[in-house]
Enzyme design. Sequence first.
Site, mmCIF file in Angstrom:
data_model
loop_
_atom_site.group_PDB
_atom_site.id
_atom_site.type_symbol
_atom_site.label_atom_id
_atom_site.label_comp_id
_atom_site.label_asym_id
_atom_site.label_seq_id
_atom_site.Cartn_x
_atom_site.Cartn_y
_atom_site.Cartn_z
ATOM 1 N N GLY A 74 -3.354 -10.049 -16.934
ATOM 2 C CA GLY A 74 -4.003 -9.927 -15.845
ATOM 3 C C GLY A 74 -4.417 -8.131 -15.549
ATOM 4 O O GLY A 74 -4.168 -7.540 -16.421
ATOM 5 N N LYS A 131 4.657 -3.864 -9.602
ATOM 6 C CA LYS A 131 4.763 -2.498 -9.033
ATOM 7 C C LYS A 131 5.170 -1.519 -10.324
ATOM 8 O O LYS A 131 6.145 -1.533 -10.965
ATOM 9 C CB LYS A 131 6.013 -2.314 -8.066
ATOM 10 C CG LYS A 131 6.194 -0.949 -7.427
ATOM 11 C CD LYS A 131 7.310 -0.753 -6.534
ATOM 12 C CE LYS A 131 7.810 0.687 -6.082
ATOM 13 N NZ LYS A 131 8.822 0.653 -5.103
ATOM 14 N N ASP A 139 12.749 0.586 7.316
ATOM 15 C CA ASP A 139 11.415 0.683 7.328
ATOM 16 C C ASP A 139 10.621 -0.843 7.555
ATOM 17 O O ASP A 139 9.987 -1.086 6.853
ATOM 18 C CB ASP A 139 10.694 1.069 6.214
ATOM 19 C CG ASP A 139 9.357 1.422 6.247
ATOM 20 O OD1 ASP A 139 9.018 1.787 7.144
ATOM 21 O OD2 ASP A 139 8.715 1.682 5.106
#
Length: 462
Positions: free
Chosen positions: A190, A205, A302
């Site tokens: 991919g 990531k 966060d």
Amino acid sequence: MEIAAQLKRGISRQFSMGSLRMSGKFSFKRQNSLDPRCNTLRFGFGRQSSMDPIRRTPQEELSVPENLDATMQLLFMACQGDAKGVQDLLDDGIDVNSIDLDGRTALHIAACEGHVEVAKLLLSRKANIDARDRWGSTAAADAKYYGNVEVYNILKARGAKIPKIRKTPMTVSNPRDVPEYELNPLELQGTYQVAKWNGTKVAVKILDKDSYSDPESINAFKHELTLLEKVRHPNIVQFVGAVTQNIPMMIVSEYHSNGDLGSYLQKKGRVSLSKALRFALDIARGMNYLHECKPDPIIHCDLKPKNILLDSGGHLKVAGFGLIKLSKLSHDKAKLLQSDKQIDRSSLYVAPAVYRDEIFDRSVDVYSFGLILYEMVEGVQPFHPRSPEDAARIMCLEGKRPTFKTKSKHYPLDLKELIEECWDPEAVTRPTFSEIIIRLGKIVANCSKQGGWKDTFKLPWV
């Protein structure tokens, strides 16, 4: 015959394999049976790949068993140096580039064993000279490793390439120290950011190339991996694995095509009370799990809609934790390690203590949760249409809170009270997520008794 039966059971497929090139695309087809730490029987005779981290003992003096898969027969003949047997199989239509479970071709095997005539024969039949096995090794690399100079020179003269081994800051010296979560980058297919694993999409990531020489970036990468490896919960994004022994280094986690809660709210606006409560329970359960982790709680710092993913079943999963570097002062007290570099003060979900770079505890995540719950029910961000940066300043420095505008029939009083307690200026007043889960459950039960939406909301304990 028992060996033949075991080998046959171990074969899952055979197909041609072209040269794999790192062009930003990956094939992610990993199977449990392909894990080098498993004891699955593969090509159990002859020398192994030069890059295989597990040292296996070859089985000697085996005659070719009957009923073997055609690919295994070809590899067996190549291992024995039986050029006539290899030729017969190729003449019968066996693909010269057929591979075993470890992605090894007959040319790999001949190179390992130093069988010159077999290697020449395979090359004359257009064997892929640069095919790589599952560890990234080529036939030339194997020939060089085992000191088979003549085979190596033949391959080199044909233009064979030796794969360069690039070490990462996390490369281990002992192959047995390779982390359990380690993935083979050659198995990814991919584009970067989205790939496939066992037919399922995953998020990738990738560590920025400039970070390899930055100790702080590497430590942050290691810290994130440490947290992801130990967390397992239905409302926490699932960690799949990582690449730490090859460049580029990367973290692989489950992928959700439905996007994040921030995009969902931007598109939908105010959601129904039943959905808001269901979403709130999902977030609270995930955050409660993080806060109750042992030996130390995981403080998100966060928590915002962009870091909450929506799965295909309509449930939410918390993501993005472990990215903020903290200086732990005690079991439940922390301070930002580098506030100027880490905190985005334009984010209106940041808690006042974090915004002001003060000592804080788990309650900073409860504050953010209160703002998210407010946005789900109101359909707009706090202090809209002011900018997020202005809203954060008003709430964190001036101590103001947004007003409730939605009609009371859509806003149970106890839900309003819960939100107000979550964003209370005093951290000690804010409830824990375990308390939030109980209170949300009571709100769900009360609303269900009223009959307004009991058919559209399943109680969390049913």
